[in-house]
Design an enzyme around this catalytic site. Sequence first.
Site, PDB file in Angstrom:
ATOM      1  N   TYR A   1       0.935  -1.169   0.021  1.00 20.91           N
ATOM      2  CA  TYR A   1      -0.169  -0.198  -0.004  1.00 20.91           C
ATOM      3  C   TYR A   1       0.599   1.008  -0.355  1.00 20.91           C
ATOM      4  O   TYR A   1       0.937   2.572  -0.603  1.00 20.91           O
ATOM      5  CB  TYR A   1      -0.935   0.101   1.520  1.00 20.91           C
ATOM      6  CG  TYR A   1      -2.554  -0.848   1.648  1.00 20.91           C
ATOM      7  CD1 TYR A   1      -2.391  -1.887   0.588  1.00 20.91           C
ATOM      8  CD2 TYR A   1      -3.714   0.054   1.379  1.00 20.91           C
ATOM      9  CE1 TYR A   1      -3.342  -2.914   0.392  1.00 20.91           C
ATOM     10  CE2 TYR A   1      -4.392  -0.833   1.152  1.00 20.91           C
ATOM     11  CZ  TYR A   1      -4.469  -1.885   1.072  1.00 20.91           C
ATOM     12  OH  TYR A   1      -5.646  -2.867   0.504  1.00 20.91           O
TER      13      TYR A   1
ATOM     14  N   LYS B   1       3.157 -15.189   1.326  1.00 19.53           N
ATOM     15  CA  LYS B   1       2.919 -15.739  -0.159  1.00 19.53           C
ATOM     16  C   LYS B   1       4.838 -16.367  -0.062  1.00 19.53           C
ATOM     17  O   LYS B   1       5.876 -15.683  -0.835  1.00 19.53           O
ATOM     18  CB  LYS B   1       2.602 -14.703  -1.447  1.00 19.53           C
ATOM     19  CG  LYS B   1       2.964 -15.392  -2.680  1.00 19.53           C
ATOM     20  CD  LYS B   1       1.777 -16.518  -2.279  1.00 19.53           C
ATOM     21  CE  LYS B   1       1.726 -17.103  -4.368  1.00 19.53           C
ATOM     22  NZ  LYS B   1       0.528 -18.564  -4.212  1.00 19.53           N
TER      23      LYS B   1
ATOM     24  N   ASP C   1     -11.800  -9.545   4.207  1.00 16.55           N
ATOM     25  CA  ASP C   1     -13.088  -9.255   3.871  1.00 16.55           C
ATOM     26  C   ASP C   1     -13.921 -10.757   4.058  1.00 16.55           C
ATOM     27  O   ASP C   1     -15.277 -11.145   3.939  1.00 16.55           O
ATOM     28  CB  ASP C   1     -13.529  -8.569   2.418  1.00 16.55           C
ATOM     29  CG  ASP C   1     -13.923  -7.046   2.226  1.00 16.55           C
ATOM     30  OD1 ASP C   1     -13.579  -6.157   3.459  1.00 16.55           O
ATOM     31  OD2 ASP C   1     -13.927  -6.640   1.228  1.00 16.55           O
TER      32      ASP C   1
ATOM     33  N   ASP D   1      -5.923  -7.446   3.590  1.00 14.72           N
ATOM     34  CA  ASP D   1      -6.862  -6.568   3.596  1.00 14.72           C
ATOM     35  C   ASP D   1      -8.490  -7.588   2.863  1.00 14.72           C
ATOM     36  O   ASP D   1      -9.313  -7.807   2.840  1.00 14.72           O
ATOM     37  CB  ASP D   1      -6.959  -5.976   1.780  1.00 14.72           C
ATOM     38  CG  ASP D   1      -8.199  -4.950   1.564  1.00 14.72           C
ATOM     39  OD1 ASP D   1      -9.200  -4.881   2.182  1.00 14.72           O
ATOM     40  OD2 ASP D   1      -8.178  -4.834   0.136  1.00 14.72           O
TER      41      ASP D   1
HETATM   42  C1  IPM Z   1     -10.597  -1.738   3.767  1.00 15.29           C
HETATM   43  C2  IPM Z   1     -10.538  -0.459   2.789  1.00 15.29           C
HETATM   44  C3  IPM Z   1      -9.705  -0.121   2.090  1.00 15.29           C
HETATM   45  C4  IPM Z   1      -7.999  -0.806   2.295  1.00 15.29           C
HETATM   46  C5  IPM Z   1      -9.769   1.188   1.047  1.00 15.29           C
HETATM   47  C6  IPM Z   1     -10.960   1.763   0.863  1.00 15.29           C
HETATM   48  C7  IPM Z   1      -8.690   1.898   0.508  1.00 15.29           C
HETATM   49  O1  IPM Z   1     -10.872  -1.744   1.758  1.00 15.29           O
HETATM   50  O2  IPM Z   1     -10.188  -0.678   4.818  1.00 15.29           O
HETATM   51  O3  IPM Z   1     -10.067  -2.378   4.185  1.00 15.29           O
HETATM   52  O4  IPM Z   1      -8.316  -1.107   1.353  1.00 15.29           O
HETATM   53  O5  IPM Z   1      -7.548  -0.751   2.864  1.00 15.29           O
HETATM   54 MG    MG Z   2     -11.136  -3.859   2.227  1.00 14.07          MG
END
Ligand code: IPM
Ligand code: MG
Length: 359
Positions: A144, A194, A254, A250
């Site tokens: 990032y 990885k 999710d 990330d």
């Molecule tokens: C999260 C989101 C963010 C990230 C984005 C919106 C920048 O997906 O907080 O998981 O990738 O960190």
């Molecule tokens: Mg995210």
Amino acid sequence: MTYRVAVLPGDGIGPEVMEEALKVLDAVSKQFGLEFEYREALVGGVAIDEKGHAFPDETKEVCDWSQAILFGAVGGPKWEDLPPEEQPERAALLPLRKRYELFANLRPAVVFPALISSSPLRGEIMGRGGFDILVVRELTGGIYFGQPKGIFLEGERRKGIDTLIYYDWEIERIARIAFEAAMKRRKRLTSVDKANVLTSMVLWRDVVKEVSRDYPDVEVNHFLVDNAAMQLIRDPLQFDVILAGNMFGDILSDEAAMLTGSIGMLPSASIGEEKGLYEPVHGSAPDIAGQGVANPLATILSAAMMLRYSFSQEEAASAIESAVVSVLGEGYRTGDLYRGEGIKVKTKEMGDLVAERIL
Ligand code: IPM
Ligand code: MG
């Protein structure tokens, strides 16, 4: 002592869910004799509209002043056509994380007993009680933020670059957070990398192994990220703490969130040496914004995390969590959780119900 809280409601359903979290904090404040001072500031799309930037100077000052930041959600269709680096998500969240070096992102993915049937996974995979996973994601390093980053011209052709860098100290400090968390839980830690392809991830695995020597009681395993994604679906009950770098965390957070079946329920904490930022995992949900039907529980639970991690008010934090469990147990559901059974309520009612149960 007065706790200083920056309140950043943001866009979409952000302001609606934030109001309910503050309502619950008021109840906590009365019940536990805690004092909060709130300062509200603009962030995200509304800040772009009013101040020309998603994270304006006034907001920086409020955040500098605060001990903890309560964050709603940012983004929406109105700002989708801006250049990527000006969009609310990127221009607000990433600088906030970096400014306060909020390197430790804690994302619990917990299946509430009353909501177990909401998971997309079959009953036999979920087990009787569902799963309780804590994703610990590194948040201020990795791909990032690594340099160089950008789109560069190479003769006639364009070349896009992101750089995946991890320093040993970055891996070590996030690993320690994950091991400490595991010690307070079921003492299992899965580190995700990885290492079969990426050199930075070879270092990741080495450092996690070194740190693990200080935690002999924690059972550690190392999963490659593709396998981790698969195992999460195959048998989520095998996981306790998942430790991952910025990008893998990330993605996997999710996935874990979705497996609980109720992404509207999940809080998060992003913690640094001095400050923490607390926000629901869900986004600004522009499709239902302004209707008063959003689920405020993720933000309410984020406020609980704030009490625990920024203010060490464990009892007050647990009181909020128990109140949420009670309300769900009694059958109250916002639209996102409603499956034809129980009592359907709107955002404000849900906030009231939780606030009334703070004991
Ligand atoms: C999260 C989101 C963010 C990230 C984005 C919106 C920048 O997906 O907080 O998981 O990738 O960190
Ligand atoms: Mg995210």
